[in-house]
Design a protein around this motif. Sequence first.
Motif, PDB file in Angstrom:
ATOM      1  N   LEU A  76      -3.773  10.176  -3.897  1.00 27.31           N
ATOM      2  CA  LEU A  76      -2.358  10.169  -4.293  1.00 27.31           C
ATOM      3  C   LEU A  76      -2.267   9.795  -5.762  1.00 27.31           C
ATOM      4  O   LEU A  76      -2.869   8.806  -6.188  1.00 27.31           O
ATOM      5  CB  LEU A  76      -1.607   9.124  -3.437  1.00 27.31           C
ATOM      6  N   LEU A  77      -1.533  10.600  -6.543  1.00 26.27           N
ATOM      7  CA  LEU A  77      -1.294  10.281  -7.953  1.00 26.27           C
ATOM      8  C   LEU A  77       0.210  10.236  -8.188  1.00 26.27           C
ATOM      9  O   LEU A  77       0.903  11.243  -8.008  1.00 26.27           O
ATOM     10  CB  LEU A  77      -1.920  11.345  -8.876  1.00 26.27           C
ATOM     11  N   VAL A  78       0.704   9.063  -8.555  1.00 27.82           N
ATOM     12  CA  VAL A  78       2.129   8.923  -8.893  1.00 27.82           C
ATOM     13  C   VAL A  78       2.208   8.698 -10.402  1.00 27.82           C
ATOM     14  O   VAL A  78       1.552   7.791 -10.929  1.00 27.82           O
ATOM     15  CB  VAL A  78       2.777   7.738  -8.142  1.00 27.82           C
ATOM     16  N   VAL A  79       2.974   9.539 -11.077  1.00 28.46           N
ATOM     17  CA  VAL A  79       3.126   9.411 -12.530  1.00 28.46           C
ATOM     18  C   VAL A  79       4.570   9.028 -12.851  1.00 28.46           C
ATOM     19  O   VAL A  79       5.514   9.711 -12.427  1.00 28.46           O
ATOM     20  CB  VAL A  79       2.736  10.722 -13.252  1.00 28.46           C
ATOM     21  N   PHE A 116       6.741   1.616 -13.482  1.00 31.13           N
ATOM     22  CA  PHE A 116       5.507   1.072 -12.891  1.00 31.13           C
ATOM     23  C   PHE A 116       5.814   0.380 -11.558  1.00 31.13           C
ATOM     24  O   PHE A 116       5.105   0.567 -10.569  1.00 31.13           O
ATOM     25  CB  PHE A 116       4.831   0.098 -13.866  1.00 31.13           C
ATOM     26  N   ILE A 117       6.884  -0.387 -11.530  1.00 31.94           N
ATOM     27  CA  ILE A 117       7.196  -1.121 -10.290  1.00 31.94           C
ATOM     28  C   ILE A 117       7.688  -0.158  -9.212  1.00 31.94           C
ATOM     29  O   ILE A 117       7.320  -0.284  -8.036  1.00 31.94           O
ATOM     30  CB  ILE A 117       8.191  -2.263 -10.586  1.00 31.94           C
ATOM     31  N   MET A 136      -3.682   6.442  -7.412  1.00 33.42           N
ATOM     32  CA  MET A 136      -3.663   6.121  -8.840  1.00 33.42           C
ATOM     33  C   MET A 136      -2.217   6.186  -9.333  1.00 33.42           C
ATOM     34  O   MET A 136      -1.452   7.069  -8.914  1.00 33.42           O
ATOM     35  CB  MET A 136      -4.522   7.128  -9.615  1.00 33.42           C
ATOM     36  N   ILE A 137      -1.882   5.231 -10.177  1.00 29.30           N
ATOM     37  CA  ILE A 137      -0.564   5.250 -10.841  1.00 29.30           C
ATOM     38  C   ILE A 137      -0.837   5.412 -12.335  1.00 29.30           C
ATOM     39  O   ILE A 137      -1.666   4.688 -12.896  1.00 29.30           O
ATOM     40  CB  ILE A 137       0.204   3.927 -10.619  1.00 29.30           C
ATOM     41  N   VAL A 165      -3.154   2.097 -13.012  1.00 30.16           N
ATOM     42  CA  VAL A 165      -4.015   1.327 -12.108  1.00 30.16           C
ATOM     43  C   VAL A 165      -4.518   2.224 -10.987  1.00 30.16           C
ATOM     44  O   VAL A 165      -3.949   3.285 -10.725  1.00 30.16           O
ATOM     45  CB  VAL A 165      -3.241   0.136 -11.460  1.00 30.16           C
ATOM     46  N   ILE A 166      -5.593   1.779 -10.325  1.00 31.47           N
ATOM     47  CA  ILE A 166      -5.973   2.356  -9.031  1.00 31.47           C
ATOM     48  C   ILE A 166      -5.675   1.295  -7.978  1.00 31.47           C
ATOM     49  O   ILE A 166      -6.000   0.110  -8.165  1.00 31.47           O
ATOM     50  CB  ILE A 166      -7.461   2.767  -8.999  1.00 31.47           C
ATOM     51  N   VAL A 167      -5.015   1.734  -6.922  1.00 31.95           N
ATOM     52  CA  VAL A 167      -4.674   0.825  -5.819  1.00 31.95           C
ATOM     53  C   VAL A 167      -5.415   1.311  -4.587  1.00 31.95           C
ATOM     54  O   VAL A 167      -5.401   2.515  -4.288  1.00 31.95           O
ATOM     55  CB  VAL A 167      -3.150   0.814  -5.541  1.00 31.95           C
TER      56      VAL A 167
END
Length: 312
Positions: A76-79, A116-117, A136-137, A165-167
Amino acid sequence: MFGIKIIATGSYAPKKVLSNADLEKMVDTSDEWITTRTGIKNRHIAAKNETASAMGIKAGKNILEKSGIKPEEIELLVVATATPDMNFPSTACLIQTGLGLKNAVAFDISAACSGFIYSLSIVEQYLKIGTYSTAMIICTEKFSEIINWEDRNTCILFGDGAAGVIVKREEEQNTSVFKNIIKSDGKYADLLAVPDRKYIDMKGNTVFKIAIRSMGDITTEILKSCGLKTEDIALFIPHQANLRIINALGDLLKIPKEKVYINVGEYGNTSAASIPIALNEADEKGLIKKGDKIMFVAFGGGFTWGASIIEW
Ligand SMILES: CC(C)(COP(=O)(O)OP(=O)(O)OC[C@H]1O[C@@H](n2cnc3c(N)ncnc32)[C@H](O)[C@@H]1OP(=O)(O)O)[C@@H](O)C(=O)NCCC(=O)NCCS
């Protein structure tokens, strides 16, 4: 429900630095005015052809290198960006292919400086219920493109940059804190906006007051909902918009100055990228230890605002 943790950080700042002295040559302002009103000394400015996705890819490479995670492991990639390269494809799709995240679903979110939050809270849902295991964000902003460089009210405040970051989902049940609260109120849309799809327009004075009140309230709320006190927080990383806002917030919450991370002087306000740039810097300086509780808080156009408490 699974536990989750931030396992790596990374960032990228464009080479070009624009100082207050440079701005003195562009608009009717002074280093003294900017420093006393905002705490900002420098900001990084992207090259003309350096897009939000290009900066995001550089930050993403940095995060991957530090994490030891292979690109294909990201699901998952959130931008978060307020300055996408284009209407579509999403900046996330461009970053996905640039990083070779061939197994990731990728999408953008728009929450201005709270990006980001907001992204953490989205990733939290997918990982906690088990849909994905590695996310990843990336927060990437090219505000230099939406600034009217003749408007001294806004051009002194913002800078460009990317970070993220990677979560990861923890396979074992875990009790570490990972809590996010996000809020929005569209009735304030006019106070901070890019109304003509061109330049930022801001009623700075009103934004200033509402930002302090909203961030004060939401940090109090998140501490209470985690059963924590400010003394339990090892490091407080607020959105880096203005030193006076950060100091007012620190005083309101009675957080000792040494526990508040500040780098607004060197970056200006990089919108969504500001908290992950600061987090990455704090980590690289060795300021965070395993088990530390870190609190984030942000506020931005929309209005949007949010707070997080995580355990390192
Ligand atoms: C923008 C901000 C720094 C302005 O500081 P302020 O103390 O509120 O100052 P004001 O807007 O009241 O302006 C005071 C005077 O300085 C002038 N001024 C504004 N920008 C200036 C600049 N760059 N240089 C010199 N003078 C400036 C104004 O024109 C005004 O002059 P006037 O009194 O003759 O009309 C402050 O309001 C702020 O930081 N707001 C929040 C912005 C923000 O962080 N937004 C993003 C949130 S995510």
